[in-house]
Design a protein around this motif. Structure first.
Motif, PDB file in Angstrom:
ATOM      1  N   LEU A  14     -26.506 -67.561   3.533  1.00  0.00           N
ATOM      2  CA  LEU A  14     -27.371 -68.668   3.930  1.00  0.00           C
ATOM      3  C   LEU A  14     -27.138 -69.306   5.302  1.00  0.00           C
ATOM      4  N   GLU A  15     -26.172 -69.351   5.938  1.00  0.00           N
ATOM      5  CA  GLU A  15     -26.138 -69.931   7.302  1.00  0.00           C
ATOM      6  C   GLU A  15     -26.589 -69.235   8.063  1.00  0.00           C
ATOM      7  N   PHE A  16     -26.553 -67.874   7.913  1.00  0.00           N
ATOM      8  CA  PHE A  16     -27.542 -67.003   8.855  1.00  0.00           C
ATOM      9  C   PHE A  16     -28.764 -67.162   8.626  1.00  0.00           C
ATOM     10  N   ILE A  17     -29.340 -67.385   7.526  1.00  0.00           N
ATOM     11  CA  ILE A  17     -30.838 -67.733   7.237  1.00  0.00           C
ATOM     12  C   ILE A  17     -31.246 -68.951   8.035  1.00  0.00           C
ATOM     13  N   LYS A  18     -30.199 -70.041   7.915  1.00  0.00           N
ATOM     14  CA  LYS A  18     -30.676 -71.202   8.397  1.00  0.00           C
ATOM     15  C   LYS A  18     -30.637 -71.108  10.009  1.00  0.00           C
ATOM     16  N   GLU A  19     -29.815 -70.353  10.528  1.00  0.00           N
ATOM     17  CA  GLU A  19     -30.076 -69.924  12.074  1.00  0.00           C
ATOM     18  C   GLU A  19     -31.366 -69.393  12.353  1.00  0.00           C
ATOM     19  N   LYS A  20     -31.668 -68.413  11.644  1.00  0.00           N
ATOM     20  CA  LYS A  20     -32.939 -67.714  11.932  1.00  0.00           C
ATOM     21  C   LYS A  20     -34.164 -68.503  11.617  1.00  0.00           C
ATOM     22  N   GLN A  21     -34.192 -69.457  10.664  1.00  0.00           N
ATOM     23  CA  GLN A  21     -35.336 -70.047  10.201  1.00  0.00           C
ATOM     24  C   GLN A  21     -36.074 -70.889  11.565  1.00  0.00           C
ATOM     25  N   GLY A  22     -35.250 -71.146  12.387  1.00  0.00           N
ATOM     26  CA  GLY A  22     -35.932 -71.572  13.548  1.00  0.00           C
ATOM     27  C   GLY A  22     -36.170 -70.940  14.813  1.00  0.00           C
ATOM     28  N   SER A  23     -36.079 -69.538  14.615  1.00  0.00           N
ATOM     29  CA  SER A  23     -35.992 -68.334  15.793  1.00  0.00           C
ATOM     30  C   SER A  23     -37.426 -67.657  15.655  1.00  0.00           C
ATOM     31  N   ASP A  24     -37.469 -66.773  16.360  1.00  0.00           N
ATOM     32  CA  ASP A  24     -38.678 -65.929  16.427  1.00  0.00           C
ATOM     33  C   ASP A  24     -38.791 -64.936  15.281  1.00  0.00           C
ATOM     34  N   THR A  25     -37.571 -64.802  14.630  1.00  0.00           N
ATOM     35  CA  THR A  25     -37.607 -63.946  13.360  1.00  0.00           C
ATOM     36  C   THR A  25     -37.054 -64.736  12.183  1.00  0.00           C
ATOM     37  N   PRO A  26     -38.001 -65.488  11.605  1.00  0.00           N
ATOM     38  CA  PRO A  26     -37.541 -66.270  10.250  1.00  0.00           C
ATOM     39  C   PRO A  26     -37.499 -65.163   9.239  1.00  0.00           C
ATOM     40  N   ILE A  27     -36.747 -65.390   8.250  1.00  0.00           N
ATOM     41  CA  ILE A  27     -36.313 -64.846   6.991  1.00  0.00           C
ATOM     42  C   ILE A  27     -37.334 -65.132   5.982  1.00  0.00           C
TER      43      ILE A  27
END
Length: 570
Positions: free
Chosen positions: A65-78
């Motif tokens: 979940l922590e990894f997903i949170k970091e990605k959600q604001g990037s160019d590669t959201p999950i």
């Protein structure tokens, strides 16, 4: 299923390292990767771990979940969280499944399984052009919950069968886990069924036997016992050092070397009833269960070694009971204090059939006079004055004598028996010598390594190792000198026994040391004699005394009672 972004993470989970060795993680990864390829999703990361799905909270899930949170604001959201099947995300039931699924949805991630059980939610009011939070529902929502609950029930069924069978085996006295130190697991077949017992480890069992026997003897302190065991070469079992890699696989990175025995470790070993063949644990409901195999030592030796701290008692019905903080078995005799005024106190039984040692005391008359006597009042009354009692006992002892031929033959027998014991002692001495040779070889290697390195840190550690080995070598040498027998020891022992045989009356009537007197009394009599047997001259002599009849070559007794006809016909 059309989305603008097609990014996903894959979660592969197994419950144990045994499953890992069977390829469970690789299989899940292959299935999920193939599913993502079919839908043209980009696999951003694959999480692969050994973690129990029965846990209400999965620590590895929190990391994802922590990894997903970091990605959600990037160019590669999950957008997708992909698992092989529902039971791979959790086996804790429908409630936990719904909670984990909701937390993913809160982050804008859809939970998907490769088997297609989890379908996306649909708006049940779509045909009317309205949408509410409650109107969105997955067509397979009920099926998902049923599957999550089935996964939990399946775990219960599997564990009930597996653990239940193991509990039954433990209660029957068999082994289901790795062996205790000093044992090895051995597979046997009982009525065609494969079962496991513990058998003595040929390399380590003797260490534990020696621990119990030396402590049971009462002649050595715990520190002395430890020195003797270490002199034999004892080291604890080496342990492997493991580490878990990021993919959940366990990898061996080294080994923790064995260490010499310590006093605290000795005391922990001595308290373990399994070494007497008795198992106590949670699966036996805390009750002692006799194993389907013998321990390394007898229950009697175990009790003596524990000095009453832990006492194994066998009941009349064959069951066992564990008592704590009992009197030291060696102190039982001390409670029955010997009366120094009575020469044969507690050495002769009551003749009335109660099979109890005659009591001794002094009664006081009306005039204040003392009347010492041997007596018994256990459901009957019997009393003999001290003077008359001791007169009859001395009369019998004076009638016993040993011929010269017997003394010569007995000396040969003693020498033979002593040589047998000497062989056992020399075996121990040889083992100590082997240990010293091994320690010297280790020391020589450490010295060679010391000379070959320039690192100050390594040299310091090697110096400590060399000093430790030197201490162990010196300690082993001291113990070897203690156990080695000398010819003078044998001669001294034989001279003592010859004196005993030549002066039986003086030794048997000497009550200056009542415990030694009791031990010598047992040497002469097979069974403790009653007062009636003493008077009639019919006590049962011990095998040591009866042995004399074989040394003359016929049935004539060499040990005879003067004034009494031989009990054996020539």
């Amino acid at each position: 299923m059309s989305v603008k972004f097609k990014n996903c993470v894959i979660d592969c989970r197994i419950s144990s390292t045994k499953q890992a060795s069977g390829g469970g993680l690789d299989d899940q990864q292959a299935v999920c990767t193939n599913h993502a390829r079919n839908y043209e999703w980009n696999v951003i990361k694959i999480f692969s771990k050994v973690y129990s799905g029965r846990s209400e909270e999965r620590a590895d899930f929190e990391e994802i979940l922590e990894f997903i949170k970091e990605k959600q604001g990037s160019d590669t959201p999950i957008h997708f969280y992909l698992v092989k099947s529902i039971d791979r995300i959790t086996r804790d039931g429908a409630v936990t499944f719904e909670e984990m699924k909701s937390r993913l949805e809160f982050l804008g991630v859809q939970l998907v399984d490769a088997y297609g059980m989890i379908q996306p939610a649909k708006n049940t009011l779509e045909h009317l052009g309205f949408e509410y939070k409650w109107s969105k529902k997955s067509p397979t929502a009920t099926a998902q919950l049923v599957e999550a609950q089935r996964a939990k029930d399946e775990v219960t069924d599997i564990l009930t069968r597996m653990v239940g069978a193991e509990i039954r085996l433990v209660q029957e006295g068999y082994k289901v886990r790795p062996p205790h130190d000093g044992f090895v697991n051995e597979v046997i077949y009982v009525n065609g069924q494969k079962k496991t017992i513990e058998s003595p480890d040929p390399k380590r069992a003797d260490f534990f036997r020696q621990m119990f026997e030396l402590r049971a003897s009462g002649s050595f302190s715990d520190a002395e016992v430890v020195e003797k065991i270490n002199a034999l070469g004892y080291l604890s079992k080496p342990r492997s050092r493991w580490v878990y890699s990021k993919d959940g696989k366990r990898r061996k990175i080294g080994e923790v070397a064995g260490k010499p025995l310590t006093v605290k470790q000795l005391q922990r070993f001595i308290c373990r009833t399994i070494y007497a063949g008795i198992n106590i644990e949670k699966w036996t409901h805390g009750k002692p269960i006799k194993q389907q195999y013998d321990g390394l030592v007898s229950i009697e030796t175990f009790n003596l070694a524990n000095k009453g701290k832990i006492y194994i008692q066998e009941n009349e019905d064959g069951s066992y009971q564990i008592l704590h903080n009992q009197k030291d078995p060696r102190a039982i005799m001390k409670r029955n204090k010997f009366n120094p005024l009575f020469q044969f106190d507690k050495l002769v039984l009551c003749p009335k059939g109660c099979c109890k040692p005659a009591l001794s005391s002094q009664s006081t008359g009306k005039l204040g006079n003392k009347y010492p006597a041997y007596h018994c009042n256990r459901n009957h009354y019997w009393r003999v004055s001290k003077s008359e009692f001791e007169k009859e006992v001395m009369k019998f002892l004076n009638s016993v004598h040993f011929d010269e031929e017997f003394l010569e033959g007995f000396e040969l027998i003693l020498l033979d028996k002593y040589r047998e014991r000497e062989a056992e002692v020399l075996k121990v001495s040889s083992k100590v010598s082997e240990n010293i040779a091994d320690l010297k070889a280790q020391q020589a290697k450490a010295i060679s390594d010391f000379r070959g390195t320039k690192s100050s840190i390594i040299r310091h550690k090697l110096e400590e190792e060399i000093e430790d080995l030197e201490k162990r070598i010196k300690s082993a040498r001291v113990e070897r000198q203690k156990v080695e027998l000398q010819e003078t020891d044998i001669k001294s022992f034989i001279n003592y026994v010859k004196f005993l045989m030549e002066h039986p009356v003086e030794m048997l009537a000497d009550n200056s040391n009542p415990y030694r007197q009791k031990a010598l009394w047992g040497l002469f009599f097979e069974e403790t004699p009653t007062y009636a047997e003493i008077v009639n001259g019919t006590p049962k002599l011990s095998p040591v005394v009866r042995l004399s009849s074989k040394l003359e070559g016929d049935k004539t007794q060499i040990v005879t009672l003067r004034g009494i006809e031989p009990r054996f016909k020539a």
